[in-house]
Design an enzyme around this catalytic site. Sequence first.
Site, short mmCIF file in Angstrom:
data_model
loop_
_atom_site.label_atom_id
_atom_site.label_comp_id
_atom_site.label_asym_id
_atom_site.label_seq_id
_atom_site.Cartn_x
_atom_site.Cartn_y
_atom_site.Cartn_z
N ILE A 39 40.80 35.20 34.63
CA ILE A 39 40.77 33.76 34.39
C ILE A 39 39.38 33.19 34.66
O ILE A 39 38.84 33.34 35.76
CB ILE A 39 41.79 33.05 35.32
CG1 ILE A 39 43.20 33.62 35.10
CG2 ILE A 39 41.76 31.55 35.09
CD1 ILE A 39 44.19 33.18 36.15
N ILE B 173 38.77 36.78 38.76
CA ILE B 173 38.05 35.56 38.40
C ILE B 173 36.87 35.87 37.48
O ILE B 173 36.03 36.72 37.78
CB ILE B 173 37.53 34.84 39.66
CG1 ILE B 173 38.70 34.41 40.55
CG2 ILE B 173 36.68 33.63 39.27
CD1 ILE B 173 39.63 33.40 39.93
N LYS B 174 36.82 35.16 36.35
CA LYS B 174 35.71 35.30 35.42
C LYS B 174 34.64 34.25 35.72
O LYS B 174 34.94 33.06 35.78
CB LYS B 174 36.20 35.15 33.98
CG LYS B 174 37.08 36.29 33.50
CD LYS B 174 37.61 36.04 32.10
CE LYS B 174 36.50 35.99 31.08
NZ LYS B 174 37.04 35.80 29.70
N ILE B 175 33.42 34.73 35.88
CA ILE B 175 32.29 33.87 36.18
C ILE B 175 31.19 34.13 35.14
O ILE B 175 30.86 35.29 34.87
CB ILE B 175 31.72 34.16 37.59
CG1 ILE B 175 32.78 33.90 38.66
CG2 ILE B 175 30.48 33.32 37.85
CD1 ILE B 175 33.14 32.45 38.88
#
Length: 218
Positions: free
Chosen positions: A59, A86-88
């Site tokens: 996400i 977590i997508k950064i």
Amino acid sequence: MRIYLDSINPEEIKWAVENRLVYGVTMNPFLLKGVDTKKRSFIELIMELEPLVENEFHIQVPGINADELVKNALRVFSINEKKIVIKIPATEEGILAASILKRKGVRVTLTAVTTVNQALVANQIGVDYIAPFVTRVYELGGDGISLIKQIASIYKLNNSTTKIIAASIRSREQIVRAFLAGADAVTVKFDLLRKVLKSKKTSEIVEEMNKIWSNIIF
């Protein structure tokens, strides 16, 4: 070798997961175009989709600086720490945020990777995944598959534990080429996933078989 579905559509996710066609699900802001946030918030959307996903749900979170990215990431990650990654984005602030999140025990995908140097830094800070944007690199005048091949070669030489998820994939050919180049996974839209299941030649062969079967008492 893994395939992920890039979607926020509940029906698409259910179908792909129930048929064991994907390892997990990814999402990005482009998928949110047209979503009415007045009816439900982003967090509410994620909480609706999370139970439908098996294994991993990658996400992406919003934020214009490292502090905002970390704050939003921790909030989303807390929904299900065993499933959510977590997508950064691979900007300077994003990389700083990813470094902080890794030290907090958060699983991270560095996304929108377009250079080998970004992949080197990703390995240095110990992110779990990187997502090179194959087609976007081509649109910028580069070679998206060559990018994956270079990153995979360097990672292998240095025994990196960071995995490569080829993103911005637009065709069945790109899927094959990405895996041949050394990608650990690909993430694809629903329509492309359905295309992967089909072959005109196979359909022709099966049609011939069915003609024979039609004369057989089973």
